[in-house]
Design an enzyme around this catalytic site. Sequence first.
Site, short mmCIF file in Angstrom:
data_model
loop_
_atom_site.label_atom_id
_atom_site.label_comp_id
_atom_site.label_asym_id
_atom_site.label_seq_id
_atom_site.Cartn_x
_atom_site.Cartn_y
_atom_site.Cartn_z
N TYR A 33 0.83 -1.21 0.00
CA TYR A 33 0.00 0.00 0.00
C TYR A 33 0.85 1.25 0.00
CZ TYR A 33 0.84 0.91 5.01
OH TYR A 33 1.41 1.21 6.22
N LYS A 145 6.41 -1.91 1.93
CA LYS A 145 5.23 -1.31 2.57
C LYS A 145 4.07 -2.28 2.44
CE LYS A 145 3.07 3.22 3.17
NZ LYS A 145 3.16 3.26 4.63
N GLU A 178 11.91 2.40 14.27
CA GLU A 178 10.94 3.41 13.80
C GLU A 178 9.69 3.28 14.64
OE1 GLU A 178 9.62 2.41 9.81
OE2 GLU A 178 9.59 0.28 10.28
N LEU A 202 10.91 1.22 7.23
CA LEU A 202 10.28 1.70 6.01
C LEU A 202 11.01 2.97 5.58
CD1 LEU A 202 7.74 1.19 4.15
CD2 LEU A 202 6.87 3.27 5.23
C1 PLP Z 1 6.24 1.68 9.77
C2 PLP Z 1 6.27 3.04 9.15
N1 PLP Z 1 7.38 3.78 9.23
C3 PLP Z 1 7.45 5.01 8.69
C4 PLP Z 1 6.35 5.58 8.06
C5 PLP Z 1 6.45 6.97 7.48
O1 PLP Z 1 6.53 6.92 6.08
P1 PLP Z 1 5.99 8.10 5.16
O2 PLP Z 1 6.78 9.32 5.52
O3 PLP Z 1 6.29 7.64 3.78
O4 PLP Z 1 4.55 8.26 5.45
C6 PLP Z 1 5.18 4.83 7.94
C7 PLP Z 1 4.02 5.40 7.25
O5 PLP Z 1 2.98 4.83 7.18
C8 PLP Z 1 5.13 3.54 8.50
O6 PLP Z 1 4.01 2.78 8.41
#
Ligand code: PLP
Length: 282
Positions: A33, A145, A178, A202
């Site tokens: 996603y 993702k 994270e 991610l």
């Molecule tokens: C596990 C995780 N880390 C980091 C992020 C942040 O990513 P982004 O800046 O692309 O939204 C997300 C966003 O959904 C996430 O699910």
Amino acid sequence: MSAWCCVNGRYGPIDEATVPINDRGFLFGDSVYEVFHVHDGRLWAAERHYRRLGRSLEAIGLNADLEAIRGWVDETLRQSRLAEAMVYLHVTRGVAPRNHAFPPDLKPTVVITVRPLVAMPEAERRRGVKAITVPEVRWRRRDIKSTNLLPNVLAKQQAIRAGAYEALFVEADGTVNEGSSTNVFLVRDGALHTPAKGPQILPGITRDLLVETAREQGYAVEERTVKLSELFEADEVFLSGTTTEALGVVEVDSRRIADGQVGLVTRGLFEAYSERVRQGRD
Ligand SMILES: Cc1ncc(COP(=O)(O)O)c(C=O)c1O
């Protein structure tokens, strides 16, 4: 209009849309996603999100027509008539009788939803948020993702129960990865530090944009292993994410970070990022 959606090119209200119970996204989480932020009717950082989607699809061996998907996303957003919104895009391997192994040449299911997005109240953003830590229990391909988010869901729920905004995944050796839906940064002596990209996190789009913005502003940014003990010695800690943007963390596991206030670097970066959004510089 509000809450509009598209399933494989068919548009309509979210509440009326369905997918078959044999969809592998539903049965196995066999899907990936993206979440986009729509500012002023424009899909922010679209190219970066589509690139990451392409990588996620490739990593799980799912062939999907990205050009068709882009057209559907644009059309769903157009039909929604929303200017400040969140676009959720979910691509599953498709529909087949339940079996772990997947038949070749399944037709992917593509679901797109567009919902209004209300900005976090300014006072809340100025106050900052609390975080808790939870053990890292996820698989080792967190760079994909994937919609397999049960550990993230449970961690976020634990945070909410504890009166916090986010849960940070921490390895047994104290390495911070994270948040459940955010990346994490610390500021120390005027420099930024954030966990390096790799299979352990991610690769957040907002993370990248903030790293670039910080460097443009003259800050040194180190992408490296970050330990939990460093958060407690930091001048500032903040989270990044598509809807979170840059959000100060003032407490971790009930311990205050620095003086317990959102720091000037975090505040300045949030403002620079907001300006970048206004300029459409993604
Ligand atoms: C596990 C995780 N880390 C980091 C992020 C942040 O990513 P982004 O800046 O692309 O939204 C997300 C966003 O959904 C996430 O699910």
